[in-house]
Design a protein around this motif. Structure first.
Motif, PDB file in Angstrom:
ATOM      1  N   GLU A  89      36.003 114.618  17.564  1.00  0.00           N
ATOM      2  CA  GLU A  89      37.043 113.207  17.396  1.00  0.00           C
ATOM      3  C   GLU A  89      37.596 112.849  18.720  1.00  0.00           C
ATOM      4  OE1 GLU A  89      36.990 111.661  14.745  1.00  0.00           O
ATOM      5  OE2 GLU A  89      36.213 113.091  13.269  1.00  0.00           O
ATOM      6  N   THR A  90      37.694 111.470  18.935  1.00  0.00           N
ATOM      7  CA  THR A  90      38.326 110.942  19.940  1.00  0.00           C
ATOM      8  C   THR A  90      39.536 110.235  19.685  1.00  0.00           C
ATOM      9  OG1 THR A  90      36.871 108.891  20.043  1.00  0.00           O
ATOM     10  CG2 THR A  90      36.258 110.885  21.573  1.00  0.00           C
ATOM     11  N   GLY A  91      39.752 109.781  18.423  1.00  0.00           N
ATOM     12  CA  GLY A  91      40.827 108.986  17.794  1.00  0.00           C
ATOM     13  C   GLY A  91      41.971 110.065  17.612  1.00  0.00           C
ATOM     14  N   LEU A  92      43.034 109.702  17.894  1.00  0.00           N
ATOM     15  CA  LEU A  92      44.175 110.334  18.046  1.00  0.00           C
ATOM     16  C   LEU A  92      44.691 110.526  16.620  1.00  0.00           C
ATOM     17  CD1 LEU A  92      46.742 111.748  19.372  1.00  0.00           C
ATOM     18  CD2 LEU A  92      47.860 109.582  19.529  1.00  0.00           C
ATOM     19  N   GLU A  93      44.413 109.763  15.709  1.00  0.00           N
ATOM     20  CA  GLU A  93      44.722 110.142  14.368  1.00  0.00           C
ATOM     21  C   GLU A  93      43.933 111.102  13.668  1.00  0.00           C
ATOM     22  OE1 GLU A  93      44.951 107.845   9.904  1.00  0.00           O
ATOM     23  OE2 GLU A  93      44.922 106.624  11.714  1.00  0.00           O
ATOM     24  N   ALA A  94      42.734 111.172  13.766  1.00  0.00           N
ATOM     25  CA  ALA A  94      41.645 112.064  13.398  1.00  0.00           C
ATOM     26  C   ALA A  94      41.984 113.351  14.041  1.00  0.00           C
ATOM     27  CB  ALA A  94      40.303 111.494  13.820  1.00  0.00           C
ATOM     28  N   ARG A  95      42.428 113.529  15.380  1.00  0.00           N
ATOM     29  CA  ARG A  95      42.482 114.505  15.889  1.00  0.00           C
ATOM     30  C   ARG A  95      43.748 115.200  15.652  1.00  0.00           C
ATOM     31  NH1 ARG A  95      39.636 115.249  21.103  1.00  0.00           N
ATOM     32  NH2 ARG A  95      41.481 116.567  21.921  1.00  0.00           N
ATOM     33  N   LEU A  96      44.714 114.600  15.326  1.00  0.00           N
ATOM     34  CA  LEU A  96      45.948 115.175  14.804  1.00  0.00           C
ATOM     35  C   LEU A  96      45.834 115.538  13.437  1.00  0.00           C
ATOM     36  CD1 LEU A  96      48.852 115.880  15.449  1.00  0.00           C
ATOM     37  CD2 LEU A  96      49.618 113.526  15.081  1.00  0.00           C
ATOM     38  N   ALA A  97      45.330 114.883  12.498  1.00  0.00           N
ATOM     39  CA  ALA A  97      45.068 115.058  11.200  1.00  0.00           C
ATOM     40  C   ALA A  97      44.240 116.501  10.954  1.00  0.00           C
ATOM     41  CB  ALA A  97      44.623 113.990  10.654  1.00  0.00           C
ATOM     42  N   GLY A  98      43.337 116.400  11.790  1.00  0.00           N
ATOM     43  CA  GLY A  98      42.378 117.951  11.780  1.00  0.00           C
ATOM     44  C   GLY A  98      43.358 118.761  12.147  1.00  0.00           C
ATOM     45  N   VAL A  99      44.072 118.771  13.293  1.00  0.00           N
ATOM     46  CA  VAL A  99      44.846 119.859  13.761  1.00  0.00           C
ATOM     47  C   VAL A  99      45.784 120.181  12.562  1.00  0.00           C
ATOM     48  CG1 VAL A  99      46.855 120.659  15.258  1.00  0.00           C
ATOM     49  CG2 VAL A  99      44.809 119.410  16.241  1.00  0.00           C
ATOM     50  N   LEU A 100      46.339 119.362  11.918  1.00  0.00           N
ATOM     51  CA  LEU A 100      47.629 119.804  10.981  1.00  0.00           C
ATOM     52  C   LEU A 100      46.745 120.325   9.672  1.00  0.00           C
ATOM     53  CD1 LEU A 100      50.041 116.713  11.068  1.00  0.00           C
ATOM     54  CD2 LEU A 100      50.269 118.990  12.190  1.00  0.00           C
ATOM     55  N   GLU A 101      45.696 119.688   9.233  1.00  0.00           N
ATOM     56  CA  GLU A 101      45.050 120.450   8.186  1.00  0.00           C
ATOM     57  C   GLU A 101      44.414 121.712   8.501  1.00  0.00           C
ATOM     58  OE1 GLU A 101      42.242 117.100   7.270  1.00  0.00           O
ATOM     59  OE2 GLU A 101      43.687 115.805   6.742  1.00  0.00           O
ATOM     60  N   ALA A 102      43.900 121.970   9.573  1.00  0.00           N
ATOM     61  CA  ALA A 102      43.351 123.310  10.078  1.00  0.00           C
ATOM     62  C   ALA A 102      44.687 124.095   9.859  1.00  0.00           C
ATOM     63  CB  ALA A 102      42.928 123.281  11.189  1.00  0.00           C
ATOM     64  N   TRP A 103      45.823 124.075  10.557  1.00  0.00           N
ATOM     65  CA  TRP A 103      47.191 124.905  10.102  1.00  0.00           C
ATOM     66  C   TRP A 103      47.103 125.063   8.662  1.00  0.00           C
ATOM     67  CZ3 TRP A 103      51.446 125.703   7.892  1.00  0.00           C
ATOM     68  CH2 TRP A 103      52.331 126.925   8.328  1.00  0.00           C
ATOM     69  N   LEU A 104      47.181 124.086   7.754  1.00  0.00           N
ATOM     70  CA  LEU A 104      47.364 124.265   6.546  1.00  0.00           C
ATOM     71  C   LEU A 104      46.236 125.272   5.996  1.00  0.00           C
ATOM     72  CD1 LEU A 104      48.415 120.712   5.332  1.00  0.00           C
ATOM     73  CD2 LEU A 104      49.949 122.744   5.424  1.00  0.00           C
ATOM     74  N   ASP A 105      45.064 125.139   6.228  1.00  0.00           N
ATOM     75  CA  ASP A 105      43.972 126.146   5.643  1.00  0.00           C
ATOM     76  C   ASP A 105      44.332 127.483   6.173  1.00  0.00           C
ATOM     77  OD1 ASP A 105      42.548 123.666   4.727  1.00  0.00           O
ATOM     78  OD2 ASP A 105      41.383 123.298   6.508  1.00  0.00           O
ATOM     79  N   ILE A 106      44.618 127.667   7.295  1.00  0.00           N
ATOM     80  CA  ILE A 106      44.975 128.914   7.915  1.00  0.00           C
ATOM     81  C   ILE A 106      45.967 129.692   7.056  1.00  0.00           C
ATOM     82  CG2 ILE A 106      45.550 130.381   9.915  1.00  0.00           C
ATOM     83  CD1 ILE A 106      43.945 128.502  11.572  1.00  0.00           C
ATOM     84  N   ALA A 107      47.176 128.936   6.983  1.00  0.00           N
ATOM     85  CA  ALA A 107      48.469 129.361   6.410  1.00  0.00           C
ATOM     86  C   ALA A 107      48.361 129.536   4.724  1.00  0.00           C
ATOM     87  CB  ALA A 107      49.335 128.421   6.576  1.00  0.00           C
ATOM     88  N   THR A 108      47.502 129.079   4.169  1.00  0.00           N
ATOM     89  CA  THR A 108      47.211 129.083   2.773  1.00  0.00           C
ATOM     90  C   THR A 108      47.272 130.560   2.188  1.00  0.00           C
ATOM     91  OG1 THR A 108      45.782 127.246   2.553  1.00  0.00           O
ATOM     92  CG2 THR A 108      45.534 128.915   0.790  1.00  0.00           C
ATOM     93  N   PRO A 109      46.844 131.692   2.872  1.00  0.00           N
ATOM     94  CA  PRO A 109      46.868 132.958   2.137  1.00  0.00           C
ATOM     95  C   PRO A 109      48.238 133.542   2.430  1.00  0.00           C
ATOM     96  CG  PRO A 109      44.809 132.999   3.577  1.00  0.00           C
ATOM     97  CD  PRO A 109      45.875 131.883   3.817  1.00  0.00           C
ATOM     98  N   TYR A 110      49.061 132.975   3.063  1.00  0.00           N
ATOM     99  CA  TYR A 110      50.316 133.566   3.391  1.00  0.00           C
ATOM    100  C   TYR A 110      51.448 132.517   2.819  1.00  0.00           C
ATOM    101  CZ  TYR A 110      47.381 135.695   6.974  1.00  0.00           C
ATOM    102  OH  TYR A 110      46.393 136.287   7.541  1.00  0.00           O
TER     103      TYR A 110
END
Length: 246
Positions: A89-110
């Motif tokens: 992604e090169t769009g700021l919104e898509a990049r930031l949304a992807g980063v935040l959603e990735a954190w939520l995915d990783i944190a789910t088990p905890y």
């Protein structure tokens, strides 16, 4: 000089030392979830992991250091998880949304652990606080991700905001983390929606900040957090000193 067991092979297999460290950390996370942070002792962690108490203390000087190990692991996993979206992604919104959603995915088990642990991490004087000096490594890793988000985006960012915006974006992520801790919706659905809408709002704000008349407002918001948010006074540089130096 490390022994043969302490050296990883060419394929990258974890060393015996790394395996022991990981075992202690995994055991601690499980016991923290089952018994709570306050009621879990280093002795109990060592016994459950099948290592001596001295060995447990060799790898982690105390329970606080186990949490720092947890922070560092989450930060490292997050850096790896966001590579694909930041390359695509090169769009700021898509990049930031992807980063935040990735954190939520990783944190789910905890999630349940985070709920129990929050009362300790929320204390601004605790070494477990994300704003504490002890948490600096994981914090800087997280801020570095947001620097990458901005650096690879097609949105232009003025030079005087390049250092300020990643810190503010990390703070917004901390707001998302706080919401996620108390989110009881199925699959933390509302947290994902908040990440998406927060990314959209942030992208719009950054785009507007390219106008000179709005830049002082961004700097003032940063200064407000620096001066008044617990822990931030010690963590971030004084924006006034940066302006005075200019």
């Amino acid at each position: 000089m490390p022994s043969k067991n302490d050296r990883a092979d060419e394929a990258g297999t974890p060393t015996k030392s790394e395996q022991t460290r990981a075992l202690i950390l995994e055991t601690a996370m499980r016991l923290f979830q089952e018994r709570g942070y306050d009621k879990t002792t280093m002795r109990a962690i060592a016994k459950e992991a099948g290592v001596s108490v001295g060995n447990a203390y060799y790898y982690f000087a105390g329970k606080e250091h186990l949490i720092q190990g947890f922070y560092d692991r989450i930060a490292a996993e997050h850096r790896l998880a966001v590579r694909e979206v930041l390359e695509r992604e090169t769009g700021l919104e898509a990049r930031l949304a992807g980063v935040l959603e990735a954190w939520l995915d990783i944190a789910t088990p905890y999630h349940e652990f985070a709920v129990q642990f929050f009362k300790n991490a929320a204390d601004p004087d605790s070494p477990l606080s994300p704003f504490s000096p002890e948490s600096e490594h994981a914090r800087q890793e997280a801020i570095a991700v947001h620097k990458e988000v901005l650096a690879g985006a097609k949105t232009k960012v003025s030079a005087d905001l390049r250092d300020v915006l990643p810190e503010l974006m990390w703070l917004s992520q901390m707001g998302l983390v706080l919401y996620w801790i108390f989110d009881r919706t199925e699959g933390r659905e509302r947290s994902y929606r908040l990440a998406e809408r927060g990314a959209r709002l942030t992208a719009r704000g950054v785009a507007l900040a390219r106008f000179r008349v709005l830049r002082p407002l961004v700097l003032e918001v940063h200064e407000l957090f620096t001066d008044f948010l617990p822990g931030m006074t010690k963590m971030l540089p004084d924006p006034g000193s940066r302006q005075r130096a200019e």
